[in-house]
Design a protein around this motif. Sequence first.
Motif, short mmCIF file in Angstrom:
data_model
loop_
_atom_site.label_atom_id
_atom_site.label_comp_id
_atom_site.label_asym_id
_atom_site.label_seq_id
_atom_site.Cartn_x
_atom_site.Cartn_y
_atom_site.Cartn_z
N HIS A 85 28.29 47.22 40.82
CA HIS A 85 29.51 47.10 39.78
C HIS A 85 29.30 45.85 39.05
O HIS A 85 30.05 45.72 37.97
CB HIS A 85 30.67 46.89 40.99
N HIS A 88 35.46 43.67 49.90
CA HIS A 88 36.42 44.29 51.02
C HIS A 88 36.49 43.85 52.28
O HIS A 88 37.12 43.45 53.02
CB HIS A 88 36.92 45.78 50.77
N ASP A 89 35.00 44.03 52.73
CA ASP A 89 34.88 43.55 54.22
C ASP A 89 34.80 42.23 54.49
O ASP A 89 35.48 41.73 55.50
CB ASP A 89 33.20 44.03 54.22
N GLY A 92 39.49 38.58 48.48
CA GLY A 92 40.62 39.75 48.09
C GLY A 92 41.23 39.69 46.71
O GLY A 92 42.01 40.73 46.57
N GLN A 93 40.68 38.65 45.77
CA GLN A 93 41.26 38.57 44.58
C GLN A 93 40.29 39.22 43.54
O GLN A 93 40.70 39.04 42.27
CB GLN A 93 41.69 37.20 44.29
N ASP A 120 39.78 44.75 41.66
CA ASP A 120 40.70 45.74 42.35
C ASP A 120 40.11 46.24 43.44
O ASP A 120 39.04 46.09 43.85
CB ASP A 120 41.32 46.84 41.39
N ILE A 121 40.77 46.87 44.30
CA ILE A 121 40.63 47.61 45.71
C ILE A 121 39.30 48.53 45.35
O ILE A 121 38.42 48.35 46.07
CB ILE A 121 41.63 48.07 46.56
N GLN A 122 39.41 49.20 44.49
CA GLN A 122 38.17 50.15 44.42
C GLN A 122 36.98 49.35 44.00
O GLN A 122 35.84 49.49 44.37
CB GLN A 122 38.25 51.06 42.99
N VAL A 123 37.08 48.24 43.12
CA VAL A 123 35.76 47.21 43.07
C VAL A 123 35.38 46.63 44.31
O VAL A 123 34.35 46.55 44.56
CB VAL A 123 36.26 46.33 41.64
N ARG A 124 36.40 46.23 44.92
CA ARG A 124 36.05 45.64 46.20
C ARG A 124 35.41 46.30 47.22
O ARG A 124 34.83 45.66 47.96
CB ARG A 124 37.36 44.86 46.78
N ASN A 125 35.85 47.72 47.27
CA ASN A 125 35.15 48.73 48.21
C ASN A 125 33.73 48.76 47.85
O ASN A 125 32.87 49.10 48.91
CB ASN A 125 35.88 50.17 48.09
#
Lengths: 166, 280
Positions: free
Chosen positions: B32, B76-77, B96-97, B100-105
Amino acid sequence: MKTVTLKINGTEHTAEVSPRTLLVHLIRENFSMTGTHIGCDTSSCGACTILIDGKSAKSCTILAVQADGTEIITVEGLATAEGLHPIQEGFHLNHALHCGFCTAGVMLRAVELLEKNPNPTEEEIRWGISGNLCRCTGYNNIVKAIQWASAKMQGKELPSTEPVFV
Amino acid sequence: MIPSKFQYKRAESVSDALSMMSDDAKLLAGGHSLLPAMKLRLNQPDTLIDISRIEELKSIKDEGDHIVIGAAATHHDIAHSNLVKGACSMIASGAGQIGDIQVRNAGTIGGSLAHADPAADWPALVIAAEATIRVQGQGGPRDIPAASFFTGFYETALADDEIITEIHIPKLPAGSSSTYVKFVQPASRFAIVGCAVVKNAAEGEVGNIKVAVTGVSEMAYRAHGVEDELMGQVVSDESIDRAAARATDHVDVLSDHYASEKYRKHIAQVYVRKALETLK
């Protein structure tokens, strides 16, 4: 060329791809599933969101070869022979889309969100879909649609689908 | 946008990856940071070595006085790890900041550190946490303190033939607190200013405090001026005022189309203040 095998919406698909092929192009062009959209092409907008092994991901920023062997759900995999997925029904009944370009991505993100957190607060929903940009709705009806789907999936009393003017 | 042509190799282990390294190869984990740069043709490697399936790089472990985060652990983990939350809470809340969630995944800590984006969150977090970055080369492992890992604009102390394998985060002693606050660029969620603070307090006075800032200069930095104003002081509005005023001491403040130099300097002071106020 590399061979890539994916299970998409329960069906195995195989293709020979150049390593530089992006996952979103493989899905749209090789496998002709055009429900997954390309919006910004820079992993900002979320229109290309799909589920890879259950996790939402932006398929414009993943190589097809990276996803080899994974299980993918796209918007084409949400409805079943019995009818629409609750999230689709929620979007339909709550007018949660105008142009529809972001819709597939938002719904798949919402599916993962509700999987992990079946009864999210409004704030958790808004934070949860912050990686998906919608330029039409102002998000209010998208939030209502996800709340509706949450209630439906838990067998709870369904919230009103009357429009709210703010 | 499609990257230029490259060869793709998948590594099964760290030694496997090391044996595939060459001058024009790049390591691919979550991709990413790297793939967006390749799509813009800012980066055109001959070979990508995919290290995202190496299990030994994904774990998060307890090793007594510190935790060890594998370089291919996703944001995310890390954000959801109880081990991380207990050891140093800002590492989890900061993770967590990110994006966004997709990027953190997808995105990984090691990938972000190696990329060394001046607006990334991890640099401030690892500097304030006094983390150690373990890298592996043909000659064996070596440890690089986070404070000397970042050497310039997108530049690090990592050699071309080395892989980041682990990030060692010291556990905070009892009575310590940590926080990370940031002012985001709203589309990318990169930090225009991000401020990480770790504080050990004794009876109302600040014992040891570490403040690191990202997004403001060509690389994340330790804000020693801010720390000096607070060390041994009682935390009060006045001491926080004096400390926040020194947020950009001795650094060249960036200017771009999101934030001018003057505005960014002001926002840096505001966000250093916000971070310090949460630790009152």
